[in-house]
Design a protein around this motif. Sequence first.
Motif, PDB file in Angstrom:
ATOM      1  N   ARG A  24       1.014  -1.166  -0.114  1.00  0.00           N
ATOM      2  CA  ARG A  24      -0.095   0.057   0.105  1.00  0.00           C
ATOM      3  C   ARG A  24       0.917   1.172   0.124  1.00  0.00           C
ATOM      4  O   ARG A  24       0.825   2.132  -0.803  1.00  0.00           O
ATOM      5  CB  ARG A  24      -0.839  -0.033   1.245  1.00  0.00           C
ATOM      6  N   ALA A  25       2.007   1.351   0.828  1.00  0.00           N
ATOM      7  CA  ALA A  25       2.372   2.533   0.897  1.00  0.00           C
ATOM      8  C   ALA A  25       3.548   2.715  -0.375  1.00  0.00           C
ATOM      9  O   ALA A  25       3.821   3.903  -0.833  1.00  0.00           O
ATOM     10  CB  ALA A  25       3.611   2.505   2.167  1.00  0.00           C
ATOM     11  N   SER A  26       4.228   1.540  -0.876  1.00  0.00           N
ATOM     12  CA  SER A  26       4.769   1.875  -2.129  1.00  0.00           C
ATOM     13  C   SER A  26       4.164   2.465  -3.192  1.00  0.00           C
ATOM     14  O   SER A  26       4.545   3.307  -4.112  1.00  0.00           O
ATOM     15  CB  SER A  26       5.571   0.691  -2.613  1.00  0.00           C
ATOM     16  N   ARG A  27       2.700   1.923  -3.379  1.00  0.00           N
ATOM     17  CA  ARG A  27       1.912   2.483  -4.296  1.00  0.00           C
ATOM     18  C   ARG A  27       1.525   3.851  -4.108  1.00  0.00           C
ATOM     19  O   ARG A  27       1.492   4.805  -4.954  1.00  0.00           O
ATOM     20  CB  ARG A  27       0.970   1.389  -4.591  1.00  0.00           C
ATOM     21  N   GLN A  28       1.225   4.043  -2.999  1.00  0.00           N
ATOM     22  CA  GLN A  28       0.763   5.505  -2.424  1.00  0.00           C
ATOM     23  C   GLN A  28       2.046   6.517  -2.596  1.00  0.00           C
ATOM     24  O   GLN A  28       1.796   7.574  -3.107  1.00  0.00           O
ATOM     25  CB  GLN A  28       0.216   5.639  -0.905  1.00  0.00           C
ATOM     26  N   LEU A  29       3.098   5.963  -2.441  1.00  0.00           N
ATOM     27  CA  LEU A  29       4.288   7.192  -2.461  1.00  0.00           C
ATOM     28  C   LEU A  29       4.413   7.224  -4.125  1.00  0.00           C
ATOM     29  O   LEU A  29       4.744   8.266  -4.341  1.00  0.00           O
ATOM     30  CB  LEU A  29       5.641   6.269  -2.064  1.00  0.00           C
ATOM     31  N   GLU A  30       4.468   6.180  -4.915  1.00  0.00           N
ATOM     32  CA  GLU A  30       4.643   6.525  -6.397  1.00  0.00           C
ATOM     33  C   GLU A  30       3.311   7.352  -6.989  1.00  0.00           C
ATOM     34  O   GLU A  30       3.768   7.991  -7.898  1.00  0.00           O
ATOM     35  CB  GLU A  30       4.489   4.969  -7.057  1.00  0.00           C
ATOM     36  N   VAL A  31       2.217   7.087  -6.602  1.00  0.00           N
ATOM     37  CA  VAL A  31       1.137   7.814  -6.895  1.00  0.00           C
ATOM     38  C   VAL A  31       1.294   9.419  -6.472  1.00  0.00           C
ATOM     39  O   VAL A  31       1.293  10.449  -7.316  1.00  0.00           O
ATOM     40  CB  VAL A  31      -0.166   7.641  -6.419  1.00  0.00           C
ATOM     41  N   ALA A  32       1.642   9.704  -5.316  1.00  0.00           N
ATOM     42  CA  ALA A  32       1.856  10.919  -4.635  1.00  0.00           C
ATOM     43  C   ALA A  32       2.953  11.676  -5.590  1.00  0.00           C
ATOM     44  O   ALA A  32       3.165  12.930  -5.937  1.00  0.00           O
ATOM     45  CB  ALA A  32       2.318  10.774  -3.117  1.00  0.00           C
ATOM     46  N   LEU A  33       4.289  10.977  -5.753  1.00  0.00           N
ATOM     47  CA  LEU A  33       5.400  11.605  -6.375  1.00  0.00           C
ATOM     48  C   LEU A  33       5.188  11.721  -7.972  1.00  0.00           C
ATOM     49  O   LEU A  33       5.504  12.981  -8.428  1.00  0.00           O
ATOM     50  CB  LEU A  33       6.612  10.405  -6.444  1.00  0.00           C
ATOM     51  N   ASP A  34       4.415  10.927  -8.433  1.00  0.00           N
ATOM     52  CA  ASP A  34       3.938  11.161  -9.892  1.00  0.00           C
ATOM     53  C   ASP A  34       2.860  12.369  -9.866  1.00  0.00           C
ATOM     54  O   ASP A  34       3.045  13.110 -10.879  1.00  0.00           O
ATOM     55  CB  ASP A  34       2.985   9.711 -10.402  1.00  0.00           C
ATOM     56  N   ARG A  35       2.164  12.543  -9.131  1.00  0.00           N
ATOM     57  CA  ARG A  35       1.138  13.643  -8.925  1.00  0.00           C
ATOM     58  C   ARG A  35       1.802  14.927  -8.963  1.00  0.00           C
ATOM     59  O   ARG A  35       1.414  15.948  -9.444  1.00  0.00           O
ATOM     60  CB  ARG A  35       0.154  13.448  -8.141  1.00  0.00           C
ATOM     61  N   ASP A  36       2.791  14.912  -7.952  1.00  0.00           N
ATOM     62  CA  ASP A  36       3.458  16.170  -7.854  1.00  0.00           C
ATOM     63  C   ASP A  36       4.208  16.713  -9.169  1.00  0.00           C
ATOM     64  O   ASP A  36       4.507  17.809  -9.363  1.00  0.00           O
ATOM     65  CB  ASP A  36       4.629  15.863  -6.722  1.00  0.00           C
ATOM     66  N   LEU A  37       4.883  15.602  -9.945  1.00  0.00           N
ATOM     67  CA  LEU A  37       5.423  16.032 -11.190  1.00  0.00           C
ATOM     68  C   LEU A  37       4.471  16.263 -12.179  1.00  0.00           C
ATOM     69  O   LEU A  37       4.715  17.197 -12.965  1.00  0.00           O
ATOM     70  CB  LEU A  37       6.327  14.904 -11.470  1.00  0.00           C
ATOM     71  N   GLN A  38       3.519  15.701 -12.142  1.00  0.00           N
ATOM     72  CA  GLN A  38       2.241  15.798 -13.279  1.00  0.00           C
ATOM     73  C   GLN A  38       1.889  17.563 -13.210  1.00  0.00           C
ATOM     74  O   GLN A  38       1.730  17.902 -14.315  1.00  0.00           O
ATOM     75  CB  GLN A  38       1.056  14.965 -13.068  1.00  0.00           C
ATOM     76  N   ALA A  39       2.027  18.001 -12.030  1.00  0.00           N
ATOM     77  CA  ALA A  39       1.499  19.422 -12.106  1.00  0.00           C
ATOM     78  C   ALA A  39       2.702  20.091 -12.612  1.00  0.00           C
ATOM     79  O   ALA A  39       2.230  21.313 -12.919  1.00  0.00           O
ATOM     80  CB  ALA A  39       1.613  19.652 -10.458  1.00  0.00           C
ATOM     81  N   HIS A  40       3.740  19.604 -12.988  1.00  0.00           N
ATOM     82  CA  HIS A  40       4.729  20.365 -13.996  1.00  0.00           C
ATOM     83  C   HIS A  40       5.212  19.949 -15.198  1.00  0.00           C
ATOM     84  O   HIS A  40       6.135  20.120 -15.700  1.00  0.00           O
ATOM     85  CB  HIS A  40       5.971  20.538 -12.947  1.00  0.00           C
ATOM     86  N   GLY A  41       4.236  18.925 -15.704  1.00  0.00           N
ATOM     87  CA  GLY A  41       4.132  18.506 -16.866  1.00  0.00           C
ATOM     88  C   GLY A  41       4.889  17.072 -17.173  1.00  0.00           C
ATOM     89  O   GLY A  41       5.378  16.933 -18.507  1.00  0.00           O
ATOM     90  N   LEU A  42       5.167  16.453 -16.300  1.00  0.00           N
ATOM     91  CA  LEU A  42       5.868  15.131 -16.870  1.00  0.00           C
ATOM     92  C   LEU A  42       5.662  14.134 -15.479  1.00  0.00           C
ATOM     93  O   LEU A  42       4.933  14.484 -14.490  1.00  0.00           O
ATOM     94  CB  LEU A  42       7.550  15.209 -16.525  1.00  0.00           C
ATOM     95  N   SER A  43       5.760  12.926 -16.025  1.00  0.00           N
ATOM     96  CA  SER A  43       5.420  11.692 -14.903  1.00  0.00           C
ATOM     97  C   SER A  43       6.671  11.371 -14.356  1.00  0.00           C
ATOM     98  O   SER A  43       7.968  11.710 -14.660  1.00  0.00           O
ATOM     99  CB  SER A  43       5.002  10.429 -15.970  1.00  0.00           C
ATOM    100  N   LEU A  44       6.388  10.500 -13.080  1.00  0.00           N
ATOM    101  CA  LEU A  44       7.552  10.163 -12.534  1.00  0.00           C
ATOM    102  C   LEU A  44       8.463   9.138 -13.418  1.00  0.00           C
ATOM    103  O   LEU A  44       9.849   9.255 -13.340  1.00  0.00           O
ATOM    104  CB  LEU A  44       6.875   9.172 -11.364  1.00  0.00           C
ATOM    105  N   ALA A  45       7.918   8.248 -14.151  1.00  0.00           N
ATOM    106  CA  ALA A  45       8.673   7.521 -15.016  1.00  0.00           C
ATOM    107  C   ALA A  45       9.377   8.435 -16.119  1.00  0.00           C
ATOM    108  O   ALA A  45      10.720   8.199 -16.377  1.00  0.00           O
ATOM    109  CB  ALA A  45       7.903   6.622 -16.048  1.00  0.00           C
ATOM    110  N   GLU A  46       9.022   9.547 -16.707  1.00  0.00           N
ATOM    111  CA  GLU A  46       9.784  10.466 -17.319  1.00  0.00           C
ATOM    112  C   GLU A  46      10.876  11.220 -16.592  1.00  0.00           C
ATOM    113  O   GLU A  46      12.233  11.204 -17.011  1.00  0.00           O
ATOM    114  CB  GLU A  46       8.695  11.422 -18.119  1.00  0.00           C
TER     115      GLU A  46
END
Length: 163
Positions: A24-46
């Motif tokens: 749960r925590a690893s998925r939540q962390l990935e979603v949170a970090l991805d959401r933070d970056l999406q606000a600036h135009g890129l995904s966590l993977a990118e």
Amino acid sequence: MSTPTSDPEWLTADEQRAWRAYLRASRQLEVALDRDLQAHGLSLAEYEIISMVSEAPGRRLRMSHLADMVVQSRSRMTHTAKRLEARGWVERVPVLDDRRGVELVLTDEGWNALDKASRVHVEGVRAHLVSVLSPEEFLALGSAMARVSAGLTGQPGIPMSAL
């Protein structure tokens, strides 16, 4: 494939709770970090890809090696590279000494985008993970995950500094 002849060693109640907390925590962390970056135009993977390329000599990495580093299939890496290339952040160029390979090269525009995104990313990592744990817990987590990674890649004994 053979059929198992005995039951697996089931997880204890404590192990099951720890496992589910990790998932749960690893998925939540990935979603949170991805959401933070999406606000600036890129995904966590990118972000992970351009970050790895930025740290390589000459800001260039062979795409097959990069795919292994970020645990992506070659085809997924190609799709992500195309998106980054369309933004002008990377270029795909033939490997100089091996025309069969392709390297991803970070452009100046990509470097500038990474500079802005890295500030967002490190703030997120600190807020969502580092600051939640004690320094000892954070280092223990890194050490434990390095061991898991080494076991999965068949390379036991890889020091954290090599990852």
